[in-house]
Design a protein around this motif. Structure first.
Motif, PDB file in Angstrom:
ATOM      1  N   ASN A  26      -1.427   4.253  -6.915  1.00  0.00           N
ATOM      2  CA  ASN A  26      -1.523   5.627  -6.426  1.00  0.00           C
ATOM      3  C   ASN A  26      -0.407   6.483  -7.001  1.00  0.00           C
ATOM      4  O   ASN A  26      -0.503   6.942  -8.133  1.00  0.00           O
TER       5      ASN A  26
ATOM      6  N   TYR B 277       5.466   0.146  -2.692  1.00  0.00           N
ATOM      7  CA  TYR B 277       5.273  -0.116  -4.127  1.00  0.00           C
ATOM      8  C   TYR B 277       3.828   0.164  -4.517  1.00  0.00           C
ATOM      9  O   TYR B 277       3.135  -0.701  -5.045  1.00  0.00           O
ATOM     10  N   GLN B 278       3.362   1.392  -4.261  1.00  0.00           N
ATOM     11  CA  GLN B 278       1.956   1.731  -4.495  1.00  0.00           C
ATOM     12  C   GLN B 278       1.733   2.056  -5.974  1.00  0.00           C
ATOM     13  O   GLN B 278       1.576   3.205  -6.362  1.00  0.00           O
ATOM     14  N   THR B 279       1.689   0.991  -6.790  1.00  0.00           N
ATOM     15  CA  THR B 279       1.624   1.183  -8.242  1.00  0.00           C
ATOM     16  C   THR B 279       0.426   2.019  -8.690  1.00  0.00           C
ATOM     17  O   THR B 279       0.540   2.809  -9.611  1.00  0.00           O
TER      18      THR B 279
ATOM     19  N   GLU C  28       0.820  -1.217   0.000  1.00  0.00           N
ATOM     20  CA  GLU C  28       0.000   0.000   0.000  1.00  0.00           C
ATOM     21  C   GLU C  28       0.853   1.265   0.000  1.00  0.00           C
ATOM     22  O   GLU C  28       0.426   2.298  -0.504  1.00  0.00           O
ATOM     23  N   THR C  29       2.025   1.187   0.593  1.00  0.00           N
ATOM     24  CA  THR C  29       2.838   2.395   0.731  1.00  0.00           C
ATOM     25  C   THR C  29       4.043   2.419  -0.200  1.00  0.00           C
ATOM     26  O   THR C  29       4.172   3.313  -1.035  1.00  0.00           O
TER      27      THR C  29
END
Ligand SMILES: Nc1ncnc2c1ncn2[C@@H]1O[C@H](COP(=O)(O)OP(=O)(O)OP(=O)(O)O)[C@@H](O)[C@H]1O
Ligand SMILES: [Mg+2]
Lengths: 247, 348
Positions: free
Chosen positions: B259, B255-257, B252-253
């Motif tokens: 976002n 490797y947040q592909t 979620e933070t």
């Protein structure tokens, strides 16, 4: 004159299409050599083979006595053997001056120097050559917005900027306004005499090539049909037949 | 540089330094804005200037986070034991250890990411167009999955960093200046780089790579070095983000592909590809748009964002600066000059 390009027994096919069969020819240093032949006779294919665009099926290609048939395109270009494209290729989103400045000879440029600006001499040379081909006034225009003929002239100027030893031109007058062709012939000659660049030219316009070349090779159906002086070629019955479609 | 330009830059610099004091409640948002500006500017180095649309630059962000964390922790403790004891155990950091770890970690993140750009570029730069985009996206997704299964760095739970030794408000100011400083250095670096032959070389690759090869350019070398330079800065901001968030986790933070990985592309498209100011203006517009929709249209924010992407991609492909260039070409150096000379046709 000594030989600068030597092509021996080169063949190239695309799947079943034999585009070049056992082609041999020599390009003498300092001269203007012509390559003619009907559409689809394998002229561009031969150029592509010489500059390393594709692997050849057999034969040998030497430039200044060195075998180059296994080298890659940029390596061959850096040796000073350059080509222009039949469909014309320039850097469309850049203006003419920028197109010229990135065309300085890369065999001389050390990588660290790419982190510097272009020198004043390079700017002057770029403008001089743009003037030479008649594009000075358009030099700050996006090159992609130029007409096809103007792009062709720009591509020629870029090639000169690269200071090649040999320049392979694929139909330099195609798409050029007929009233400008004499001017272009004059510039091609001057590239040869003043800048000392050996020219090897594919040309469909017979008047142009007969006017300029010392020696002409004629291809048909991927094979070498004839070679000789412009006079010999003009009067060769096989060449006439090939162009009339009797072959 | 003209006097006007010099004044503009000085004024901007003053504003940058004063911003966290003028708007003390928005320090975190301002820091995030810098993050957006930096990832957009670096994305544009390959996407806009070189014509290679990477969807995987987020890889360098995530990797930068992890490298910075591992370095900062590893300089004091055994990383495996530290992550194993997640939440428990006693792992204290002195002020000195914190700041040394932070600076070495952040720089190390940049260097590591630059080196990995060489390695990944070696494998992916054979791909063109959409294949390159998908290939790089694949790398980022795979990296996220691998890291979330790697217990030594905390696996799917992520990793926690030491806490800033000082009050929370100072911490936010400190983080703001780390981002802003990186952004200013990047801007100065690019203003210089984009005046050298290097820029012309990567622009040539963008316009026609085959032509560039035929003209003897060392295309692969230029591509690798460009991406490595971009990766260096993304790695650095990844490292800063790691310290900013204190605790982060892989998918979620880091490797947040979907976002940040996509936002940076949208910012550049919005502002205008292949220009120095386009990505900056795009990042500001995007950030404002995002803050407004996230605050006032909660529940609809992804719809609004999707609409923005569609409108940009379909109707506004060249971005704000591209549109301006079309309307006011003379602002961008396009001009026709007449020379009193028959240049077109020499005498026969
Ligand atoms: N990339 C390719 N793949 C398959 N066939 C090809 C390819 N390039 C050329 N050919 C075929 O090879 C033959 C020679 O083509 P080439 O382009 O060399 O001819 P040319 O003499 O340059 O013709 P033109 O005067 O029309 O430019 C043609 O039959 C052509 O269809
Ligand atoms: Mg052809």
């Amino acid at each position: 004159m000594s030989t600068i390009i030597e092509v021996q027994g080169v063949s190239k096919s695309y799947g079943g299409v034999k585009a070049n069969t056992d082609i041999s020819l020599t390009v003498p240093e300092g001269g203007i050599t012509g390559l003619i032949g009907p559409n689809g006779s394998g002229k561009t294919t031969l150029f592509n083979s010489i500059v390393g665009y594709h692997p050849i099926d057999g034969g040998s290609i030497q430039f200044q006595g060195k075998e180059i048939s296994k080298l890659l395109v940029p390596d061959i270009a850096r040796l000073g053997l350059l080509r222009t494209f039949q469909q014309t290729r320039i850097y469309g989103a850049m203006n003419c001056v920028e197109n010229m400045l990135i065309s300085t000879p890369h065999r001389k440029l050390r990588f660290i120097e790419s982190f510097r600006r272009n020198s004043k001499e390079e700017h002057e040379r770029a403008e001089h050559l743009l003037d030479f081909v008649g594009l000075y006034e358009k030099r700050y225009l996006r090159s992609g917005s130029l007409s096809f003929g103007q792009q062709k002239l720009l591509e020629f100027a870029m090639a000169l900027m690269n200071e090649p030893t040999v320049l392979l031109l694929d139909e330099p007058t195609a798409g050029i306004n007929p009233t400008l062709i004499n001017g272009l012939i004059d510039r091609l000659r001057r590239a040869n005499t003043e800048f000392g660049i050996t020219l090897f030219i594919i040309e469909h316009n017979m008047r142009v090539i007969m006017n300029m070349a010392d020696t002409i090779y004629c291809l048909a159906h991927g094979e070498m049909l004839a070679s000789g002086s412009p006079d010999e070629i003009q009067n060769d019955q096989r060449v006439i037949d090939a162009y009339l479609g009797a072959h | 540089m003209s006097a006007q330009k010099a004044i503009l830059y000085v004024a901007l610099l003053v504003l940058i330094v004063a911003a966290p004091f003028l708007f003390p409640d928005y320090k975190t948002q301002l820091a995030t804005l810098w993050l957006m500006i930096i990832v957009s500017l670096t994305w544009d180095m390959t996407g806009g200037q070189m014509g290679y649309n990477s969807l995987g630059n987020i890889f360098f962000y995530g990797t930068g986070m992890y490298v910075a964390a591992v370095i900062a922790i590893g300089m004091v403790y055994d990383v495996g034991e530290y992550t194993n004891a997640f939440g428990g155990g006693k792992f204290d950091f002195t002020d000195d250890q914190y700041f040394t770890g932070l600076f070495v970690g952040i720089i190390g993140a940049g260097v590591f990411c630059a080196l990995s750009a060489f390695a990944i570029g070696w494998l992916t730069f054979g791909l063109r167009g959409p294949y390159f985009a998908i290939g790089t996206l694949g790398v980022a997704i795979a990296a996220g999955e691998l890291v979330s299964n790697w217990d030594w760095v905390g696996g799917g739970q992520g990793i926690a960093l030491p806490v800033y030794p000082g009050d929370f408000d100072n911490f936010k100011t400190f983080i703001y200046f780390l981002f802003a400083g990186t952004g200013v250095v990047l801007f100065i670096f690019l203003s210089w780089l984009y005046q050298t032959r290097f820029r012309a070389a990567i622009n040539a690759i963008r316009d026609d790579e085959e032509k560039a090869e035929a003209m003897g350019l060392h295309t692969l070398r230029y591509k690798l070095v460009t991406w490595a330079m971009a990766a260096f800065f993304v790695g650095i901001v990844g490292g800063i983000s790691a310290f900013q968030l204190i605790h982060f986790e892989p998918l979620e933070t880091a490797y947040q592909t979907i976002n940040l990985g996509i936002f940076m592309v949208v910012c550049v498209l919005l502002g205008g590809k292949g220009t120095l100011w386009g990505p900056i203006i795009g990042a500001i517009l995007f950030h404002v748009f995002k803050e407004v929709t996230w605050n006032y249209f909660l529940g609809w924010q992804w719809v609004a964002l999707g609409a923005l992407i569609v409108v940009t991609v379909v109707y506004f492909q060249d971005g704000l600066l591209g549109w301006l260039r079309l309307k006011k070409p003379e602002w961008f150096g396009v001009r026709v000059e007449n020379k009193q000379q028959a240049v077109a046709e020499p005498a026969e």
